[in-house]
Scaffold this motif. Sequence first.
Motif, mmCIF file in Angstrom:
data_model
loop_
_atom_site.group_PDB
_atom_site.id
_atom_site.type_symbol
_atom_site.label_atom_id
_atom_site.label_comp_id
_atom_site.label_asym_id
_atom_site.label_seq_id
_atom_site.Cartn_x
_atom_site.Cartn_y
_atom_site.Cartn_z
ATOM 1 N N ARG A 30 30.810 12.076 -13.802
ATOM 2 C CA ARG A 30 30.307 11.302 -14.940
ATOM 3 C C ARG A 30 28.981 10.609 -14.636
ATOM 4 O O ARG A 30 28.187 10.370 -15.553
ATOM 5 N N ARG A 84 25.188 8.905 -23.405
ATOM 6 C CA ARG A 84 26.385 8.069 -23.352
ATOM 7 C C ARG A 84 26.685 7.438 -24.709
ATOM 8 O O ARG A 84 25.796 7.009 -25.432
ATOM 9 N N SER A 128 32.496 7.831 -23.258
ATOM 10 C CA SER A 128 32.303 9.263 -23.425
ATOM 11 C C SER A 128 30.816 9.546 -23.372
ATOM 12 O O SER A 128 29.987 8.651 -23.606
ATOM 13 N N ARG A 130 27.811 13.020 -23.691
ATOM 14 C CA ARG A 130 27.479 14.434 -23.814
ATOM 15 C C ARG A 130 26.017 14.578 -23.435
ATOM 16 O O ARG A 130 25.134 14.040 -24.112
ATOM 17 N N TRP A 147 22.777 21.066 -21.350
ATOM 18 C CA TRP A 147 23.645 21.409 -20.227
ATOM 19 C C TRP A 147 22.999 22.393 -19.267
ATOM 20 O O TRP A 147 23.583 22.724 -18.237
ATOM 21 N N ASP A 158 32.502 16.672 -16.176
ATOM 22 C CA ASP A 158 32.039 15.354 -16.606
ATOM 23 C C ASP A 158 30.531 15.200 -16.519
ATOM 24 O O ASP A 158 29.960 14.342 -17.199
ATOM 25 N N HIS A 186 29.832 16.631 -20.031
ATOM 26 C CA HIS A 186 30.526 15.963 -21.144
ATOM 27 C C HIS A 186 31.630 15.083 -20.573
ATOM 28 O O HIS A 186 32.686 15.562 -20.178
ATOM 29 N N THR A 187 31.393 13.803 -20.523
ATOM 30 C CA THR A 187 32.360 12.857 -19.979
ATOM 31 C C THR A 187 33.373 12.489 -21.054
ATOM 32 O O THR A 187 33.001 12.090 -22.154
ATOM 33 N N HIS A 188 34.647 12.620 -20.705
ATOM 34 C CA HIS A 188 35.715 12.273 -21.635
ATOM 35 C C HIS A 188 36.423 11.017 -21.153
ATOM 36 O O HIS A 188 36.481 10.729 -19.957
ATOM 37 N N ASP A 205 35.798 24.741 -18.215
ATOM 38 C CA ASP A 205 34.348 24.932 -18.075
ATOM 39 C C ASP A 205 34.042 25.992 -17.030
ATOM 40 O O ASP A 205 33.217 26.892 -17.240
#
Length: 350
Positions: free
Chosen positions: A167, A181, A280, A282, A286, A296, A299-301, A315
């Motif tokens: 992350r 973020r 979260s 994105r 990418w 992460d 895309h951090t969840h 992924d």
Amino acid sequence: MTREIDTDVCVVGGGPAGLVLALLMLRSGARVTVVECARAHQRVFRGEILQPGAMALLDALDVLAGARARGAHEHDRFLVIEGERVLLEADYRLLAAPYDHLLSVPRPHLLDELLARCRRSPGFRYLPGRRAGALLWREERIAGMIAEGPPGRCAVRARVVVGADGRFSRIRRLAGIGAGRADAFAQDVLWCTLIAPREEPPLRDVRVFRTGGGPVLVYGSWPNRIQVGWTLPHRRYGQIAALGLDHVKERLVRAVPEYATLIRDQIRTPADLGVLEVFSARAERWVADGLVLIGDAAHTHSPIGAQGINLAVQDAVVLHPLLAAPWPRVTPAPSGWRSSSGGAGPISRR
């Protein structure tokens, strides 16, 4: 002196996403170097629940059975409880076997099994205890990275660099990619681990207790541990902690009274508690030329729903066929190579 390493794929981050991709690429005939900042897999991990989809993917890689054999714990249901009422019940036993449950696998067990599988390949190199110091560039393209740490400095030249470093991805920052973020949840999670008496049967459900002081997540963890996560308003733990450790413990006791004795006996110092900031994110993009972000880093969840580790595995599986292709040997670097920090320094061939 900087040691030089030639590889096909340089994966930065030895978590589930990085090691699953490394294993897949090794099986496709690529040479893979994994750079991991930790020296061992013994640091504290919280995310350890595998959903059925991730179990199926790991099983197809012949990894799941070995990870389970190291120690794991099945959960039948996911429950949301308020007082005496069950507000929501997801019964995983209604799914088709063998993936008719949730599986709590301590993260070191999964990582050790993945690493053992990777090490069977002569094309694999593992560089623990090193962090990303800089990116290497060639003709405006990312073509490797500098790994720095106590074990020594390495210049890892690769056809593609994969940022799987979490992350707070350093590779993402070095590439100049914004994290995107979003503090949509405005929450943090206070974690603690309790040790249940061995004579007690293990918990078979993942439970969320709705309370006036914030929802509390409780689930059983191998071998006889209970993970407790108390959801708090964002950045409010400091105010609660200022009232003293006993106050924090009693707040937890009120939320999950059935664990009152364990909480009072086993939480002895503030170090027995840990705070996870929930957010979260994105990444703005990418990919860059010679670079891809996964897990992460891309895309951090939030930990809600236990999706992070599951999406990380997916992924890697989705990316693999895009990268898997004939891998010609990398030729020695010409003098025009440079690093994003200004220079790679003296290099020794290995």
